[in-house]
Write an enzyme that holds these catalytic residues in place. Structure first.
Site, PDB file in Angstrom:
ATOM      1  N   SER A 136       0.851  -1.178   0.000  1.00 14.50           N
ATOM      2  CA  SER A 136       0.000   0.000   0.000  1.00 14.50           C
ATOM      3  C   SER A 136       0.896   1.240   0.000  1.00 14.50           C
ATOM      4  CB  SER A 136      -0.884  -0.042   1.255  1.00 14.50           C
ATOM      5  OG  SER A 136      -1.684   1.117   1.346  1.00 14.50           O
ATOM      6  N   LYS A 162      -0.907  -0.880  -4.521  1.00 13.43           N
ATOM      7  CA  LYS A 162      -2.143  -0.163  -4.170  1.00 13.43           C
ATOM      8  C   LYS A 162      -1.771   1.289  -3.913  1.00 13.43           C
ATOM      9  CE  LYS A 162      -4.678  -0.106   0.213  1.00 13.43           C
ATOM     10  NZ  LYS A 162      -5.367  -0.958   1.204  1.00 13.43           N
ATOM     11  N   LYS A 164      -2.874   4.918  -2.552  1.00 12.45           N
ATOM     12  CA  LYS A 164      -3.845   5.678  -1.772  1.00 12.45           C
ATOM     13  C   LYS A 164      -4.253   6.887  -2.590  1.00 12.45           C
ATOM     14  CE  LYS A 164      -4.062   3.469   2.208  1.00 12.45           C
ATOM     15  NZ  LYS A 164      -5.338   2.993   2.768  1.00 12.45           N
ATOM     16  N   ASP A 190      -7.083   2.940  -3.198  1.00 15.42           N
ATOM     17  CA  ASP A 190      -7.835   2.953  -1.940  1.00 15.42           C
ATOM     18  C   ASP A 190      -8.121   4.400  -1.546  1.00 15.42           C
ATOM     19  OD1 ASP A 190      -8.956   2.549   0.544  1.00 15.42           O
ATOM     20  OD2 ASP A 190      -7.214   1.541   1.416  1.00 15.42           O
ATOM     21  N   ASN A 192     -10.179   5.322   1.108  1.00 14.01           N
ATOM     22  CA  ASN A 192     -10.540   5.492   2.523  1.00 14.01           C
ATOM     23  C   ASN A 192     -11.700   6.475   2.708  1.00 14.01           C
ATOM     24  OD1 ASN A 192      -7.243   4.827   2.954  1.00 14.01           O
ATOM     25  ND2 ASN A 192      -8.695   3.760   4.284  1.00 14.01           N
ATOM     26  N   GLU A 215     -11.001   0.628  -3.687  1.00 13.46           N
ATOM     27  CA  GLU A 215     -11.337   0.261  -2.318  1.00 13.46           C
ATOM     28  C   GLU A 215     -12.005   1.446  -1.610  1.00 13.46           C
ATOM     29  OE1 GLU A 215      -7.848  -1.273  -0.393  1.00 13.46           O
ATOM     30  OE2 GLU A 215      -8.699  -1.153   1.615  1.00 13.46           O
ATOM     31  N   ASP A 240     -13.809  -1.972   2.467  1.00 17.35           N
ATOM     32  CA  ASP A 240     -12.925  -2.155   3.617  1.00 17.35           C
ATOM     33  C   ASP A 240     -13.710  -1.678   4.852  1.00 17.35           C
ATOM     34  OD1 ASP A 240     -11.064  -1.757   5.669  1.00 17.35           O
ATOM     35  OD2 ASP A 240      -9.569  -0.754   4.457  1.00 17.35           O
ATOM     36  N   LYS A 264      -9.974  -7.396   7.125  1.00 18.54           N
ATOM     37  CA  LYS A 264      -9.014  -7.071   8.188  1.00 18.54           C
ATOM     38  C   LYS A 264      -9.571  -7.677   9.456  1.00 18.54           C
ATOM     39  CE  LYS A 264      -7.470  -2.636   6.447  1.00 18.54           C
ATOM     40  NZ  LYS A 264      -7.599  -1.180   6.608  1.00 18.54           N
ATOM     41  N   GLY A 292      -4.429  -4.701   5.990  1.00 26.76           N
ATOM     42  CA  GLY A 292      -3.487  -4.552   7.097  1.00 26.76           C
ATOM     43  C   GLY A 292      -3.708  -3.257   7.836  1.00 26.76           C
TER      44      GLY A 292
HETATM   45  O1  OSB Z   1      -7.321   1.421   4.395  1.00 23.30           O
HETATM   46  O2  OSB Z   1      -6.237  -0.342   4.042  1.00 23.30           O
HETATM   47  C1  OSB Z   1      -6.359   0.723   4.644  1.00 23.30           C
HETATM   48  C2  OSB Z   1      -3.295   1.280   6.855  1.00 23.30           C
HETATM   49  C3  OSB Z   1      -3.889   1.801   7.985  1.00 23.30           C
HETATM   50  C4  OSB Z   1      -5.241   2.002   7.999  1.00 23.30           C
HETATM   51  C5  OSB Z   1      -6.017   1.679   6.883  1.00 23.30           C
HETATM   52  C6  OSB Z   1      -5.431   1.139   5.751  1.00 23.30           C
HETATM   53  C7  OSB Z   1      -4.036   0.975   5.723  1.00 23.30           C
HETATM   54  C8  OSB Z   1      -3.306   0.506   4.558  1.00 23.30           C
HETATM   55  C9  OSB Z   1      -1.968  -0.159   4.757  1.00 23.30           C
HETATM   56  O3  OSB Z   1      -3.686   0.666   3.423  1.00 23.30           O
HETATM   57  C10 OSB Z   1      -2.114  -1.620   4.998  1.00 23.30           C
HETATM   58  C11 OSB Z   1      -0.824  -2.247   5.476  1.00 23.30           C
HETATM   59  O4  OSB Z   1       0.137  -2.305   4.718  1.00 23.30           O
HETATM   60  O5  OSB Z   1      -0.798  -2.694   6.641  1.00 23.30           O
HETATM   61 MG    MG Z   2      -8.449   0.353   2.955  1.00 19.92          MG
END
Ligand code: OSB
Ligand code: MG
Length: 369
Positions: A136, A162, A164, A190, A192, A215, A240, A264, A292
């Site tokens: 990520s 991935k 962000k 992603d 979020n 995502e 997610d 997760k 993660g």
């Molecule tokens: O949205 O997947 C997510 C990390 C912290 C909180 C949310 C996310 C993430 C990551 C990194 O995208 C995932 C990782 O490498 O642990």
């Molecule tokens: Mg995510």
């Protein structure tokens, strides 16, 4: 099988990240991690709580997780022993706090599995002995910086990238990464929860780049809106934040809100619920992958075991230890040919290395049962 718990240690550690990790909800430069150690008749069990310092990704945060564990979750466990299957049922009357619940259940499971010399992978139903790994990549200050970061990760063997994204950092970074690294690269994004349904037209521009998935484009509780967005995008929607249980997964699938799920374990309350989501998704032909929370080796060990289940058909955010930390608290997870080996030792198959652990520990609290 009954495990008698005598007490639980809540230990906080400070883990500086090798580089700041920026998402649409904030920047992380160091992980303030809560570790849970249960002391039982079967020996010790360890787990890591996924909660972050601030309630931005979700409503949980690390001080809150420690508080609810101390005041409610740990005291609810029976003194005369329990099977790991009972933990979820006992904690169920307390609403929310999935990451805190997950850490407690996982520590009990670790102790129990160590007691019978079985690994997490074997217990959960792993179908392979290594898992392909994605990475990520956070939001960067500039496109050249992003290209350098992606190039380095590809050089390390990561099989999926991935990115962000957020409004203002979406179409262009995806375009340049696709152009520079070619059509073969497995690429996904992603958000979020950074968009609303009024951005649907804008998000259709991502359809040109043959992404594996987008995502969590919309807000956590926008299940219906995700279903509407799915009708307008060719890019598959993966949820997610929206999925906190197997019931949520079933609802999202039947609504058409997603065609892929990021699992997760912390977010859904533990590895047993994570496996139920896997089973539900698999029965519907919905691919899943393991997300993660920037875990140390303790959380990573269990995630890698989960990612080896047969329905985990897409590479996860199960990156190597050095993507996050210069020094992990366990033996580091190191990529080989883009994969991580599923630990085979009893329980998690890893334990914190005492000296390394003590060096990063910021507080310890003992809660007797
Ligand atoms: O949205 O997947 C997510 C990390 C912290 C909180 C949310 C996310 C993430 C990551 C990194 O995208 C995932 C990782 O490498 O642990
Ligand atoms: Mg995510």
């Amino acid at each position: 099988m009954k495990t008698k718990i005598s007490g639980v240690e809540l230990r906080r550690i400070a883990m500086p990240l090798v580089a700041p990790f920026r998402t649409s909800f904030g920047v992380e430069t160091s992980r303030d991690v809560l570790l849970v150690r249960v002391v039982t008749s079967d020996g010790e069990g360890w787990a890591e709580c996924g909660a972050m310092s601030e309630p931005r990704y979700c409503s949980e945060y690390v001080d809150g997780a420690q508080d609810v564990l101390r005041k409610f979750l740990i005291p609810a466990l029976p003194k005369d022993g329990l099977d790991v299957q009972a933990v979820g049922r006992i904690l169920h009357p307390f609403t929310g706090h999935n990451m805190a619940k997950s850490a407690l259940e996982t520590a009990v499971l670790d102790a129990q599995l160590r007691g019978v010399d079985e690994s997490f992978g074997s217990y959960l139903g792993a179908a392979r002995d290594r898992v392909p790994c994605g990475v990520s990549v956070g939001i960067m200050d500039s496109i050249p910086e992003l290209l350098d970061a992606v190039e380095a990760y590809i050089g390390e063997g990561y099989v999926r990238i991935k990115l962000k994204i957020e409004p203002g950092w979406d179409i262009e970074p995806v375009r340049v990464v696709r152009e520079r690294f070619g059509d073969e690269l497995l690429l996904q994004v992603d958000a979020n929860a950074a968009y609303t349904l009024t951005d649907a037209q804008h998000l259709t521009k991502l359809d040109d780049f043959d992404l594996l998935l987008i995502e969590q484009p919309l807000a956590n509780d926008d299940m219906v809106q995700h279903a509407q967005l799915a009708k307008r995008l060719r890019t598959p929607i993966c949820l997610d934040e929206s999925i906190e249980s197997a019931a949520d997964a079933a609802a999202a699938i039947s609504l058409g809100a997603c065609s892929i799920i990021n699992i997760k374990p912390g977010r859904v309350g533990g590895y047993l619920e994570a496996r139920r989501i896997h089973d539900t998704a698999r029965a519907h032909g919905i691919p899943v992958w393991c997300g993660g929370m920037l875990e140390t080796g303790i959380g990573r060990a269990a995630n890698v075991a989960l990612a080896a289940l047969p329905g985990f058909t897409l590479p996860g955010d199960t990156s190597g230890s050095h993507r996050y930390f210069a020094t992990d608290i366990t033996q580091p997870f190191v990529l080989s040919d883009g994969h991580l080996d599923v630990p085979t030792g009893p329980g998690l198959g890893v334990t914190p290395l005492p000296d390394l652990l003590d060096e990063v520990t910021t507080s310890r609290e003992w809660i007797a049962l």
